[in-house]
Design a protein around this motif. Structure first.
Motif, PDB file in Angstrom:
ATOM      1  N   MET A 232       8.386  37.373 -49.059  1.00  0.00           N
ATOM      2  CA  MET A 232       8.664  38.647 -47.814  1.00  0.00           C
ATOM      3  C   MET A 232       7.485  38.300 -46.866  1.00  0.00           C
ATOM      4  O   MET A 232       6.480  37.970 -46.957  1.00  0.00           O
ATOM      5  N   SER A 233       8.128  38.148 -45.638  1.00  0.00           N
ATOM      6  CA  SER A 233       7.217  37.934 -44.509  1.00  0.00           C
ATOM      7  C   SER A 233       6.336  39.137 -44.171  1.00  0.00           C
ATOM      8  O   SER A 233       6.779  40.484 -44.354  1.00  0.00           O
ATOM      9  N   GLU A 234       4.995  39.056 -43.697  1.00  0.00           N
ATOM     10  CA  GLU A 234       4.187  40.092 -43.225  1.00  0.00           C
ATOM     11  C   GLU A 234       4.588  41.012 -42.093  1.00  0.00           C
ATOM     12  O   GLU A 234       4.636  42.201 -42.208  1.00  0.00           O
ATOM     13  N   ASN A 235       5.625  40.259 -41.247  1.00  0.00           N
ATOM     14  CA  ASN A 235       6.136  41.133 -40.356  1.00  0.00           C
ATOM     15  C   ASN A 235       7.780  41.761 -40.656  1.00  0.00           C
ATOM     16  O   ASN A 235       8.580  40.934 -41.015  1.00  0.00           O
ATOM     17  N   ILE A 236       7.776  42.785 -40.581  1.00  0.00           N
ATOM     18  CA  ILE A 236       8.964  43.621 -40.895  1.00  0.00           C
ATOM     19  C   ILE A 236       9.964  43.313 -39.689  1.00  0.00           C
ATOM     20  O   ILE A 236      11.172  43.317 -40.083  1.00  0.00           O
ATOM     21  N   ILE A 237       9.518  43.634 -38.380  1.00  0.00           N
ATOM     22  CA  ILE A 237      10.020  43.477 -37.235  1.00  0.00           C
ATOM     23  C   ILE A 237       9.540  42.268 -36.486  1.00  0.00           C
ATOM     24  O   ILE A 237       8.159  42.283 -36.290  1.00  0.00           O
ATOM     25  N   GLU A 238      10.100  41.407 -35.835  1.00  0.00           N
ATOM     26  CA  GLU A 238       9.588  40.631 -34.736  1.00  0.00           C
ATOM     27  C   GLU A 238      10.541  40.586 -33.535  1.00  0.00           C
ATOM     28  O   GLU A 238      11.665  40.043 -33.719  1.00  0.00           O
TER      29      GLU A 238
ATOM     30  N   ALA B 119      15.348  62.007 -41.353  1.00  0.00           N
ATOM     31  CA  ALA B 119      15.243  60.593 -41.193  1.00  0.00           C
ATOM     32  C   ALA B 119      14.615  59.924 -42.188  1.00  0.00           C
ATOM     33  O   ALA B 119      14.787  58.745 -42.401  1.00  0.00           O
ATOM     34  N   ILE B 120      13.537  60.650 -42.983  1.00  0.00           N
ATOM     35  CA  ILE B 120      13.028  59.692 -44.005  1.00  0.00           C
ATOM     36  C   ILE B 120      13.688  60.082 -45.491  1.00  0.00           C
ATOM     37  O   ILE B 120      13.363  59.126 -46.387  1.00  0.00           O
TER      38      ILE B 120
ATOM     39  N   ALA C  77      13.179  51.684 -44.614  1.00  0.00           N
ATOM     40  CA  ALA C  77      12.012  50.786 -44.621  1.00  0.00           C
ATOM     41  C   ALA C  77      11.386  51.013 -43.299  1.00  0.00           C
ATOM     42  O   ALA C  77      10.191  50.704 -43.101  1.00  0.00           O
ATOM     43  N   VAL C  78      11.933  51.390 -42.139  1.00  0.00           N
ATOM     44  CA  VAL C  78      11.590  51.691 -41.092  1.00  0.00           C
ATOM     45  C   VAL C  78      11.914  53.123 -40.209  1.00  0.00           C
ATOM     46  O   VAL C  78      12.886  53.479 -40.596  1.00  0.00           O
ATOM     47  N   LEU C  79      10.967  53.861 -39.796  1.00  0.00           N
ATOM     48  CA  LEU C  79      11.099  55.094 -39.091  1.00  0.00           C
ATOM     49  C   LEU C  79      10.893  54.717 -37.544  1.00  0.00           C
ATOM     50  O   LEU C  79       9.876  54.522 -37.171  1.00  0.00           O
ATOM     51  N   LEU C  80      11.940  54.911 -36.747  1.00  0.00           N
ATOM     52  CA  LEU C  80      11.704  54.799 -35.187  1.00  0.00           C
ATOM     53  C   LEU C  80      11.552  56.307 -34.661  1.00  0.00           C
ATOM     54  O   LEU C  80      12.484  57.159 -35.121  1.00  0.00           O
TER      55      LEU C  80
ATOM     56  N   ILE D 270       2.677  61.519 -43.794  1.00  0.00           N
ATOM     57  CA  ILE D 270       3.893  60.850 -44.382  1.00  0.00           C
ATOM     58  C   ILE D 270       3.544  59.257 -44.422  1.00  0.00           C
ATOM     59  O   ILE D 270       3.910  58.546 -45.442  1.00  0.00           O
ATOM     60  N   HIS D 271       2.953  58.843 -43.288  1.00  0.00           N
ATOM     61  CA  HIS D 271       2.733  57.499 -43.398  1.00  0.00           C
ATOM     62  C   HIS D 271       1.566  57.078 -44.557  1.00  0.00           C
ATOM     63  O   HIS D 271       1.887  55.881 -45.059  1.00  0.00           O
ATOM     64  N   ARG D 272       0.579  57.889 -44.782  1.00  0.00           N
ATOM     65  CA  ARG D 272      -0.371  57.483 -45.944  1.00  0.00           C
ATOM     66  C   ARG D 272       0.636  57.586 -47.553  1.00  0.00           C
ATOM     67  O   ARG D 272       0.210  56.665 -48.131  1.00  0.00           O
ATOM     68  N   GLN D 273       1.373  58.583 -47.415  1.00  0.00           N
ATOM     69  CA  GLN D 273       2.069  58.719 -48.694  1.00  0.00           C
ATOM     70  C   GLN D 273       3.192  57.739 -49.288  1.00  0.00           C
ATOM     71  O   GLN D 273       3.703  57.481 -50.209  1.00  0.00           O
ATOM     72  N   ASN D 274       3.678  57.345 -47.926  1.00  0.00           N
ATOM     73  CA  ASN D 274       5.035  56.371 -48.094  1.00  0.00           C
ATOM     74  C   ASN D 274       4.699  54.753 -47.544  1.00  0.00           C
ATOM     75  O   ASN D 274       3.501  54.936 -47.003  1.00  0.00           O
ATOM     76  N   GLU D 275       5.383  53.982 -47.803  1.00  0.00           N
ATOM     77  CA  GLU D 275       5.252  52.670 -47.312  1.00  0.00           C
ATOM     78  C   GLU D 275       6.012  52.361 -46.149  1.00  0.00           C
ATOM     79  O   GLU D 275       6.126  51.416 -45.577  1.00  0.00           O
ATOM     80  N   THR D 276       6.490  53.386 -45.469  1.00  0.00           N
ATOM     81  CA  THR D 276       7.414  53.365 -44.359  1.00  0.00           C
ATOM     82  C   THR D 276       6.451  52.764 -43.054  1.00  0.00           C
ATOM     83  O   THR D 276       5.510  53.089 -42.827  1.00  0.00           O
ATOM     84  N   THR D 277       7.368  51.762 -42.531  1.00  0.00           N
ATOM     85  CA  THR D 277       6.860  51.119 -41.219  1.00  0.00           C
ATOM     86  C   THR D 277       7.211  52.111 -40.082  1.00  0.00           C
ATOM     87  O   THR D 277       8.522  52.576 -40.319  1.00  0.00           O
ATOM     88  N   ILE D 278       6.228  52.585 -39.250  1.00  0.00           N
ATOM     89  CA  ILE D 278       6.596  53.358 -38.070  1.00  0.00           C
ATOM     90  C   ILE D 278       6.513  52.982 -36.945  1.00  0.00           C
ATOM     91  O   ILE D 278       5.482  52.137 -36.604  1.00  0.00           O
ATOM     92  N   VAL D 279       7.496  52.884 -35.909  1.00  0.00           N
ATOM     93  CA  VAL D 279       7.447  52.479 -34.342  1.00  0.00           C
ATOM     94  C   VAL D 279       7.461  53.879 -33.768  1.00  0.00           C
ATOM     95  O   VAL D 279       8.631  54.529 -33.871  1.00  0.00           O
ATOM     96  N   PHE D 280       6.543  54.107 -33.203  1.00  0.00           N
ATOM     97  CA  PHE D 280       6.353  55.426 -32.272  1.00  0.00           C
ATOM     98  C   PHE D 280       6.088  55.188 -30.878  1.00  0.00           C
ATOM     99  O   PHE D 280       5.266  54.650 -30.552  1.00  0.00           O
ATOM    100  N   VAL D 281       7.034  55.967 -30.193  1.00  0.00           N
ATOM    101  CA  VAL D 281       7.008  55.659 -28.546  1.00  0.00           C
ATOM    102  C   VAL D 281       6.547  57.012 -27.964  1.00  0.00           C
ATOM    103  O   VAL D 281       7.084  58.109 -28.472  1.00  0.00           O
TER     104      VAL D 281
END
Ligand SMILES: Nc1ncnc2c1ncn2[C@@H]1O[C@H](COP(=O)(O)OP(=O)(O)OP(=O)(O)O)[C@@H](O)[C@H]1O
Ligand SMILES: [Mg+2]
Length: 273
Positions: free
Chosen positions: A1-7, A153-154, A159-162, A185-196
């Motif tokens: 599993m790569s360290e980057n979920i998105i690239e 949304a969650i 795996a990812v929350l935009l 939410i971020h602390r309790q789950n392992e979701t990657t979050i990308v926030f604009v």
């Protein structure tokens, strides 16, 4: 599993002949809360939409979990990605429960699992399930709708929350409360979050790492302390200055401090000048 979920690798997107995103190289690490910040029109939403395939790059590729996004079945990809916008469009004819359970239902979760998930999520954001499960969206305040939108949304553990300017329409108090909820939410789950966001304060408060965009390019990418202490150029510096407090606000805050705290501030200022 790569360290980057998105690239993003050398990604460019044109609208007509103008590049909305240009030569973007950006890895997003598994599990981090990454914030994209920049002025209006700088390419943030376009970047986000390339992650859930609402926009396709003209050059380069975006990778999700090691595979090119264009090689995914789009429906399957979107099932793994939650998406929250400024104006949440909850389904108006569905109750809070039905809205939250929608994606788990589509994915075939058992009814008892869906129910307990919806209830525990509502509890997590301070909306008592007994009171809120049966309500319709028009029976909620704007801030409550936004909370339910995040839960929807969650709900199926993507795996990812935009999130695109998800808190920008809220009053300052609701906004801070929702930022706290998101951090929980971020602390309790392992979701990657990308926030604009276009708000640098929000970026600094939320981000594990922050990317600053201007005219479709990433001008800086680093931890909040790095961005704050070593802005890459005058543009990044200006993003902080626009949002600085006035001298009057600082003095008013100083007046509210107790004597020991005032002494701490005096010493810091003497060190700084
Ligand atoms: N579907 C589209 N068709 C044509 N041009 C577009 C489209 N979407 C975005 N653009 C243009 O691409 C550029 C980047 O837009 P984008 O929405 O990514 O900016 P943004 O950083 O999210 O801005 P904002 O903070 O205002 O939401 C802008 O010049 C915009 O006008
Ligand atoms: Mg936008």
């Amino acid at each position: 599993m790569s360290e980057n979920i998105i690239e993003f690798k050398q990604v460019t997107k044109y609208f007509s002949d103008k590049a909305a995103v240009c030569g973007l190289d950006l890895p997003i690490r598994r599990g981090e809360l990454f914030v994209l910040v920049g002025a209006s029109g700088s390419g943030k939403s376009t970047t986000l939409k390339m992650i859930n395939a609402l926009v396709a790059p003209d050059e380069g590729d975006v990778y999700f979990d090691g595979r090119r996004i264009k090689d995914y079945d789009i429906r399957a990809l979107r099932h793994r990605i939650g998406y929250v916008l400024q104006q949440i469009a909850l389904f108006p004819a569905m109750t809070v429960r039905q809205n939250i359970e929608l994606m788990p239902d589509i994915l075939g979760w058992r009814k008892s699992e869906r129910r307990s998930r919806a209830e525990s999520l509502l509890e997590m954001v301070g909306l008592p399930p007994a009171e809120y499960l049966g309500r319709y969206p028009h029976e909620l305040s704007g801030g409550e709708q936004q909370r339910v939108g995040i839960l929807r949304a969650i709900a199926a553990r993507p795996a990812v929350l935009l999130m695109d300017e998800a808190f920008s329409a809220l009053d300052p108090l609701s906004r801070t409360a929702l930022q706290d909820i998101l951090l929980d939410i971020h602390r309790q789950n392992e979701t990657t979050i990308v926030f604009v966001t276009h708000n640098m304060h929000e970026a600094l408060r939320l981000g594990d790492r922050i990317g600053v965009m201007r005219n479709g390019a990433l001008v800086q990418n680093g931890r909040p302390s790095e961005i704050q202490n070593r802005p890459a150029d005058d543009f990044v510096r200006a993003m902080f200055e626009q949002e600085q407090a006035t001298p009057e606000q600082v003095l008013a805050a100083f007046e509210r401090l107790n004597p020991q705290a005032r002494e701490v501030v005096r010493r810091r200022i003497n060190q700084a000048v």
